[in-house]
Design a protein around this motif. Sequence first.
Motif, PDB file in Angstrom:
ATOM      1  N   GLN A 333      68.321  44.283  28.869  1.00  0.00           N
ATOM      2  CA  GLN A 333      68.303  42.860  28.538  1.00  0.00           C
ATOM      3  C   GLN A 333      67.146  42.151  29.238  1.00  0.00           C
ATOM      4  O   GLN A 333      66.551  41.222  28.678  1.00  0.00           O
ATOM      5  CB  GLN A 333      69.636  42.211  28.947  1.00  0.00           C
ATOM      6  N   ALA A 334      66.823  42.568  30.451  1.00  0.00           N
ATOM      7  CA  ALA A 334      65.690  41.982  31.164  1.00  0.00           C
ATOM      8  C   ALA A 334      64.387  42.256  30.420  1.00  0.00           C
ATOM      9  O   ALA A 334      63.514  41.382  30.315  1.00  0.00           O
ATOM     10  CB  ALA A 334      65.622  42.534  32.586  1.00  0.00           C
ATOM     11  N   GLU A 335      64.246  43.460  29.892  1.00  0.00           N
ATOM     12  CA  GLU A 335      63.056  43.787  29.101  1.00  0.00           C
ATOM     13  C   GLU A 335      62.983  42.924  27.844  1.00  0.00           C
ATOM     14  O   GLU A 335      61.899  42.487  27.443  1.00  0.00           O
ATOM     15  CB  GLU A 335      63.074  45.271  28.729  1.00  0.00           C
ATOM     16  N   LYS A 405      63.332  44.639  40.205  1.00  0.00           N
ATOM     17  CA  LYS A 405      64.289  45.172  41.171  1.00  0.00           C
ATOM     18  C   LYS A 405      65.367  46.007  40.472  1.00  0.00           C
ATOM     19  O   LYS A 405      65.884  46.976  41.036  1.00  0.00           O
ATOM     20  CB  LYS A 405      64.937  44.007  41.919  1.00  0.00           C
ATOM     21  N   LEU A 406      65.692  45.649  39.225  1.00  0.00           N
ATOM     22  CA  LEU A 406      66.680  46.419  38.465  1.00  0.00           C
ATOM     23  C   LEU A 406      66.189  47.844  38.243  1.00  0.00           C
ATOM     24  O   LEU A 406      66.949  48.808  38.396  1.00  0.00           O
ATOM     25  CB  LEU A 406      66.955  45.734  37.122  1.00  0.00           C
ATOM     26  N   HIS A 407      64.917  47.995  37.894  1.00  0.00           N
ATOM     27  CA  HIS A 407      64.360  49.334  37.692  1.00  0.00           C
ATOM     28  C   HIS A 407      64.329  50.110  39.007  1.00  0.00           C
ATOM     29  O   HIS A 407      64.564  51.316  39.043  1.00  0.00           O
ATOM     30  CB  HIS A 407      62.952  49.231  37.104  1.00  0.00           C
ATOM     31  N   GLU A 506      72.259  42.060  49.385  1.00  0.00           N
ATOM     32  CA  GLU A 506      71.161  41.233  49.882  1.00  0.00           C
ATOM     33  C   GLU A 506      70.005  41.176  48.880  1.00  0.00           C
ATOM     34  O   GLU A 506      69.467  40.107  48.566  1.00  0.00           O
ATOM     35  CB  GLU A 506      70.666  41.807  51.221  1.00  0.00           C
ATOM     36  N   ASP A 507      69.637  42.316  48.357  1.00  0.00           N
ATOM     37  CA  ASP A 507      68.516  42.382  47.411  1.00  0.00           C
ATOM     38  C   ASP A 507      68.814  41.626  46.129  1.00  0.00           C
ATOM     39  O   ASP A 507      67.956  40.909  45.600  1.00  0.00           O
ATOM     40  CB  ASP A 507      68.184  43.844  47.084  1.00  0.00           C
ATOM     41  N   PHE A 508      70.018  41.809  45.598  1.00  0.00           N
ATOM     42  CA  PHE A 508      70.341  41.161  44.336  1.00  0.00           C
ATOM     43  C   PHE A 508      70.480  39.644  44.502  1.00  0.00           C
ATOM     44  O   PHE A 508      70.131  38.882  43.597  1.00  0.00           O
ATOM     45  CB  PHE A 508      71.620  41.766  43.744  1.00  0.00           C
TER      46      PHE A 508
END
Length: 545
Positions: A333-335, A405-407, A506-508
Amino acid sequence: MMMSNGDQEEEEAGLHSSREEMESLVLDDPPVTQSQGRNSQLSRPVTINYDPLLSSSPSYADRQSPDSPFDSFLEPPSYAEAIFTSFDSSSNGRDGSPDFSTTANALSSEFLSISVSDPQKMDELNNSLIPGGSGFYTYLITTRTNLPEYGGPGSEFGVRRRFKDVVALSDRLLETYRGFFIPMRPDKNVVESQMMQKQEFVEQRRVALEKYLRKLALHPVIRKSEELRMFLEAKGSLPLVRSTDVASRMLDGAVKLPRQLFGEPTAAADLQEVAKPAKGGRDLLRIFKELKQSMSNDWVGAKPMVVEEDKEFLEKKEKLMDIEQQLIDVSLQAESLVKAQQDIGETMGELGLAFVKLSKFETEEAIFESQRVRAADMKNLATAAVKASRLYRELNSQTVKHLDKLHDYLGVMLAVNGAFSDRASALLTVQTLSSDLSSLQTRIEKLEVASSKIFGGDRSRLRKIEELKDTVHVTEDAKTRAVREYDRIKENNRSELERLDWEMQEDFTNMLKGFVLNQVGYAEKMAKAWENLAEETRGYVKESS
């Protein structure tokens, strides 16, 4: 209707030229009003205490209040100044591609900064039968660090390495640090290297190698490992002890197998090999036994003597499998979002350019003053559209940096699965050795019963019993070592899962905050551009009324 090749080439050429014209278009900014003067003072990064995720959005009335900090539209902060420096390279040499969390590492005063540059082609010493395959590229790997393992503060050094050296490092780390979430190295991509332009492929590999080494440098255990230190420091050829290749190990196993099958002492478990994965090892009999044990566990349904009893681990493992699938869906979905923003930005730019051309035509052909006024109005519309197009392009760039970050975490999941495989492999070894011990004890008992029925005992059976007891002692030692290795891998899994749990959160959180902040900032800049245009066209309403 189908277009001919000539028509398609003409259309593509026209589109390309129009985009170049849009890029070189100089926009006429409207005069600065008193309100815009206040806006210009806020063109630096946002300093107001407004968090899009934690605060409710201010109302339109709040924005219009003279005393409100929202009387001007937010300037989108630059990526490096967008509060969350974990997404950027910094003094620690991070490139936005951590093993898990860059935030945790940012809190540490220790750093290990790695960069990969200056690819150079070298000639292979041996003669290659493949055309063009006699050369390879080396890369300059530069390291800056204050870690005591590397000589302490102010240490800076560089070495040249080829891709084969990176493969050797990766293999050694995976073999030595079982149970840890070791970042996955870049693929070799032989087919891709043949299809892409050589320089493009070399640059792509350079970026991938730098990203991989920076991930290793961020891992709290790997960054201080002797293997990584030698890779980064040692001059000349890589001094890592290379593991024997699979073919040689399998050949050794084939030579040893007949003696094992005929009951010679070598049939006992190898104490050195038992703490390593059976796959690709020198002990073919062990491979066959573990394969049999695995089939018995999965197909026969027989409960092994040793099982995974950590319910908390099993629950986390299942949860991570669900998270991995969710990451795949969100990444897709991000793509789609990135593609949609790119399309609307390009379309908006083409619209603006079309109005520029129309305005120019109206101006050149104008006879009446009303035509010139209309041309000026169309030029203002074109200006707003082109500005919006450029803002969409900037926004899309920030969206890619945030949602990438998802990848990264899809790559982390590969490392997690690898660590879980280490655990399953170690457990299978323990199960197999337990089954071996049970089988040996059964054979000893049968021989003892048979020997007891003969007056004075059966010497051959008694000798065989002693041999089996020796084998039992060796197998028990092997099992003890295998259990110790299994416990070590379990502890590594436990510590890594704890780290992954809170660092992922933390990252998300940082990713979402940065994403929302940029969406808000750029949306308001676009709204400002259209607001200025709307202000200029208010006179139309008055004239028509």
